[in-house]
Design a protein around this motif. Structure first.
Motif, short mmCIF file in Angstrom:
data_model
loop_
_atom_site.label_atom_id
_atom_site.label_comp_id
_atom_site.label_asym_id
_atom_site.label_seq_id
_atom_site.Cartn_x
_atom_site.Cartn_y
_atom_site.Cartn_z
N ALA A 10 -4.75 7.41 16.01
CA ALA A 10 -5.73 6.54 16.67
C ALA A 10 -7.14 7.07 16.40
O ALA A 10 -7.40 8.26 16.55
CB ALA A 10 -5.48 6.48 18.17
N ALA A 11 -8.01 6.18 15.96
CA ALA A 11 -9.44 6.49 15.83
C ALA A 11 -10.17 5.47 16.71
O ALA A 11 -10.68 4.46 16.23
CB ALA A 11 -9.90 6.38 14.38
N PRO A 12 -10.19 5.69 18.05
CA PRO A 12 -10.56 4.63 19.00
C PRO A 12 -12.03 4.26 19.05
O PRO A 12 -12.37 3.24 19.65
CB PRO A 12 -10.11 5.21 20.34
N THR A 13 -12.91 5.06 18.46
CA THR A 13 -14.36 4.77 18.47
C THR A 13 -14.82 4.35 19.87
O THR A 13 -15.45 3.29 20.04
CB THR A 13 -14.74 3.69 17.43
N LEU A 14 -14.52 5.16 20.87
CA LEU A 14 -14.72 4.75 22.26
C LEU A 14 -16.18 4.49 22.61
O LEU A 14 -16.49 3.59 23.39
CB LEU A 14 -14.14 5.81 23.20
N ALA A 15 -17.10 5.29 22.03
CA ALA A 15 -18.52 5.06 22.32
C ALA A 15 -18.95 3.68 21.84
O ALA A 15 -19.67 2.95 22.54
CB ALA A 15 -19.38 6.14 21.67
N ALA A 59 -0.98 -4.71 18.51
CA ALA A 59 0.47 -4.77 18.39
C ALA A 59 0.88 -5.19 16.98
O ALA A 59 1.87 -4.67 16.42
CB ALA A 59 1.04 -5.74 19.42
N MET A 60 0.14 -6.11 16.38
CA MET A 60 0.43 -6.55 15.01
C MET A 60 0.28 -5.39 14.04
O MET A 60 1.08 -5.23 13.10
CB MET A 60 -0.48 -7.71 14.63
N ALA A 61 -0.75 -4.56 14.24
CA ALA A 61 -0.96 -3.41 13.37
C ALA A 61 0.20 -2.43 13.48
O ALA A 61 0.68 -1.88 12.48
CB ALA A 61 -2.27 -2.72 13.73
N GLN A 62 0.69 -2.23 14.71
CA GLN A 62 1.84 -1.35 14.91
C GLN A 62 3.09 -1.94 14.24
O GLN A 62 3.84 -1.24 13.57
CB GLN A 62 2.10 -1.13 16.40
N ASP A 63 3.31 -3.24 14.43
CA ASP A 63 4.49 -3.88 13.84
C ASP A 63 4.46 -3.81 12.32
O ASP A 63 5.51 -3.69 11.67
CB ASP A 63 4.57 -5.35 14.28
N ALA A 64 3.27 -3.87 11.74
CA ALA A 64 3.15 -3.81 10.28
C ALA A 64 3.35 -2.40 9.74
O ALA A 64 3.63 -2.23 8.54
CB ALA A 64 1.79 -4.34 9.84
N GLY A 65 3.21 -1.40 10.60
CA GLY A 65 3.39 -0.02 10.16
C GLY A 65 2.14 0.65 9.66
O GLY A 65 2.23 1.59 8.84
N ALA A 66 0.98 0.22 10.13
CA ALA A 66 -0.27 0.86 9.72
C ALA A 66 -0.24 2.34 10.11
O ALA A 66 0.34 2.72 11.13
CB ALA A 66 -1.46 0.17 10.38
N ASP A 67 -0.88 3.17 9.30
CA ASP A 67 -0.87 4.61 9.54
C ASP A 67 -1.93 5.04 10.55
O ASP A 67 -1.74 6.00 11.29
CB ASP A 67 -1.11 5.35 8.22
N VAL A 68 -3.06 4.34 10.55
CA VAL A 68 -4.18 4.63 11.45
C VAL A 68 -4.64 3.32 12.06
O VAL A 68 -4.73 2.31 11.35
CB VAL A 68 -5.35 5.30 10.70
N ILE A 69 -4.91 3.33 13.36
CA ILE A 69 -5.52 2.15 13.98
C ILE A 69 -6.88 2.56 14.51
O ILE A 69 -7.01 3.49 15.32
CB ILE A 69 -4.65 1.58 15.12
N ALA A 115 0.83 -1.20 0.00
CA ALA A 115 0.00 0.00 0.00
C ALA A 115 0.87 1.25 0.00
O ALA A 115 0.63 2.20 -0.77
CB ALA A 115 -0.93 -0.01 1.21
N HIS A 116 1.88 1.27 0.86
CA HIS A 116 2.78 2.42 0.92
C HIS A 116 3.55 2.60 -0.38
O HIS A 116 3.84 3.73 -0.80
CB HIS A 116 3.73 2.27 2.10
N ARG A 117 3.89 1.51 -1.03
CA ARG A 117 4.60 1.60 -2.31
C ARG A 117 3.75 2.31 -3.35
O ARG A 117 4.26 3.00 -4.24
CB ARG A 117 4.99 0.19 -2.79
N HIS A 118 2.43 2.14 -3.21
CA HIS A 118 1.50 2.82 -4.12
C HIS A 118 1.00 4.14 -3.55
O HIS A 118 0.00 4.69 -4.04
CB HIS A 118 0.31 1.90 -4.41
N LYS A 119 1.67 4.64 -2.49
CA LYS A 119 1.35 5.94 -1.89
C LYS A 119 -0.04 5.97 -1.26
O LYS A 119 -0.72 6.99 -1.26
CB LYS A 119 1.47 7.08 -2.93
N LYS A 120 -0.47 4.84 -0.73
CA LYS A 120 -1.76 4.78 -0.05
C LYS A 120 -1.55 4.57 1.46
O LYS A 120 -0.71 3.76 1.88
CB LYS A 120 -2.62 3.63 -0.59
N LEU A 121 -2.32 5.31 2.25
CA LEU A 121 -2.30 5.09 3.70
C LEU A 121 -3.07 3.82 4.04
O LEU A 121 -3.93 3.36 3.28
CB LEU A 121 -2.93 6.29 4.42
N VAL A 122 -2.78 3.28 5.23
CA VAL A 122 -3.42 2.04 5.68
C VAL A 122 -4.12 2.28 7.00
O VAL A 122 -3.52 2.78 7.96
CB VAL A 122 -2.39 0.91 5.85
N ILE A 123 -5.41 1.94 7.04
CA ILE A 123 -6.19 1.95 8.28
C ILE A 123 -6.35 0.50 8.74
O ILE A 123 -6.79 -0.36 7.97
CB ILE A 123 -7.57 2.58 8.07
#
Length: 242
Positions: free
Chosen positions: A228-233, A194-204, A176-184
Motif C-alpha cells: 500500500a502506498a496510501p498517500t494519506l497527506a 477491490a477491483m485492483a485487489q481482484d486483478a492482482g495488482a502488486d501495489v495500490i 504485465a506479470h508475464r513480462h516480469k513487470k510489477l503493477v501499480i
C-alpha cells in the motif's frame, strides 16, 4: 550540488568519519563508514576522508509517488536526499528518456503512460494519447506490448468507475506479470480498490475516499503481500472541505 556531494560522486573510495548511522531502529554512536566504489566496506586505507561532524547518516530516500515534470523535479528531490523517485506516469517516451540517468540527480523509475479507458475521469482530465486508451482485453495486450518495447520499469493501471472493467484489468495485470513487470494500481474509492485487489495488482496507491478500508480488505492486502502506498497527506487534502 554542494562540495561534499561532488567529492562523493568523483571519489571511488571515501571514509565518512564521525557519523551516526540510523540502522532502521536506532541511531548509533559516531563511527566510520567506508564507501568503496559501489560497496560499503570497512577498510579506510587510501580513502578520501570526510568528517560528518556527528551528523546522522541515512541511505538515500525513495519517494514512492511522484509526478515527473522536468529537470527541476529531479533537482528538488536531490536537495531533500531522495535518490530514487517512482514516477506515476510520464509520456511521451522522449520526455521520459531525457530525464533518466542524469548525473548527480535523483534516479527515476516510470511506467510511461498509465492505462485507462475511453470515458474515464482521467482520460477526460488529462491529455492521454487516444491510441493508448485501453477499452477492452485486446487493447490491454497491445498496451502492455508497447510499454515493454519502450523499456518501462513497471506498469500503472488506473482503477476507476467509469474505467477499465474487471476483465480488462485482469488482462493488464496478467500480461504485465508475464513480462516480469510489477503493477501499480491507482485506486481512490472502495470499489476500484477491490477491483485492483481482484486483478492482482502488486501495489495500490492512494486510499479509498468514500469509506475506510474494512478489515477484510486490509487482511487480504497482508495475506497476498500487496503493498500500500496510501498517500494519506494527499488524500486528506482531497477530502477536506474547502
Amino acid at each position: 550540488m554542494d562540495t561534499k556531494s561532488e567529492t562523493l560522486r568523483k571519489t571511488k573510495k571515501i571514509a565518512l568519519i564521525n557519523v551516526r548511522v540510523f540502522d532502521g531502529q536506532v541511531i548509533r554512536e559516531p563511527s566510520t563508514v567506508v564507501i568503496d566504489g559501489e560497496l560499503i566496506g570497512a577498510n579506510s586505507e587510501g580513502a578520501q576522508v570526510i568528517d560528518g561532524n556527528g551528523g546522522i547518516l541515512l541511505p538515500g530516500l525513495i519517494d514512492a509517488h511522484i509526478h515527473l515534470e522536468n529537470e527541476d523535479t529531479l533537482r528538488q528531490m536531490s536537495k531533500f536526499g531522495i535518490t530514487t523517485g517512482l514516477d506515476m506516469a510520464t509520456w511521451p517516451p522522449s520526455k521520459l528518456n531525457i530525464l533518466r540517468n542524469r548525473v548527480a540527480m535523483t534516479d527515476i523509475r516510470s511506467p510511461g503512460v498509465a492505462a485507462t479507458s475511453p470515458g474515464s475521469l482521467h482520460s477526460c482530465l488529462l491529455p492521454f494519447p487516444a491510441d493508448e486508451l485501453v477499452a477492452n482485453p485486446d487493447d490491454a495486450k497491445s498496451y502492455i506490448a508497447k510499454r515493454i518495447a519502450e523499456g518501462v520499469d513497471y506498469i500503472k493501471v488506473v482503477c476507476d468507475v467509469p474505467g477499465p472493467d474487471q476483465a480488462t484489468l485482469n488482462v493488464l495485470v496478467n500480461e504485465a506479470h508475464r513480462h516480469k513487470k510489477l503493477v501499480i494500481a491507482h485506486a481512490s474509492a472502495s470499489v476500484p480498490f477491490a477491483m485492483a485487489q481482484d486483478a492482482g495488482a502488486d501495489v495500490i496507491t492512494h486510499a479509498p475516499c468514500d469509506r475506510a478500508l474494512d478489515h477484510e480488505a486490509a487482511s487480504r492486502m497482508v495475506a497476498e503481500k500487496r503493498i500500500a502506498a496510501p498517500t494519506l497527506a494527499m488524500m486528506e487534502a482531497v477530502t477536506k472541505p474547502s
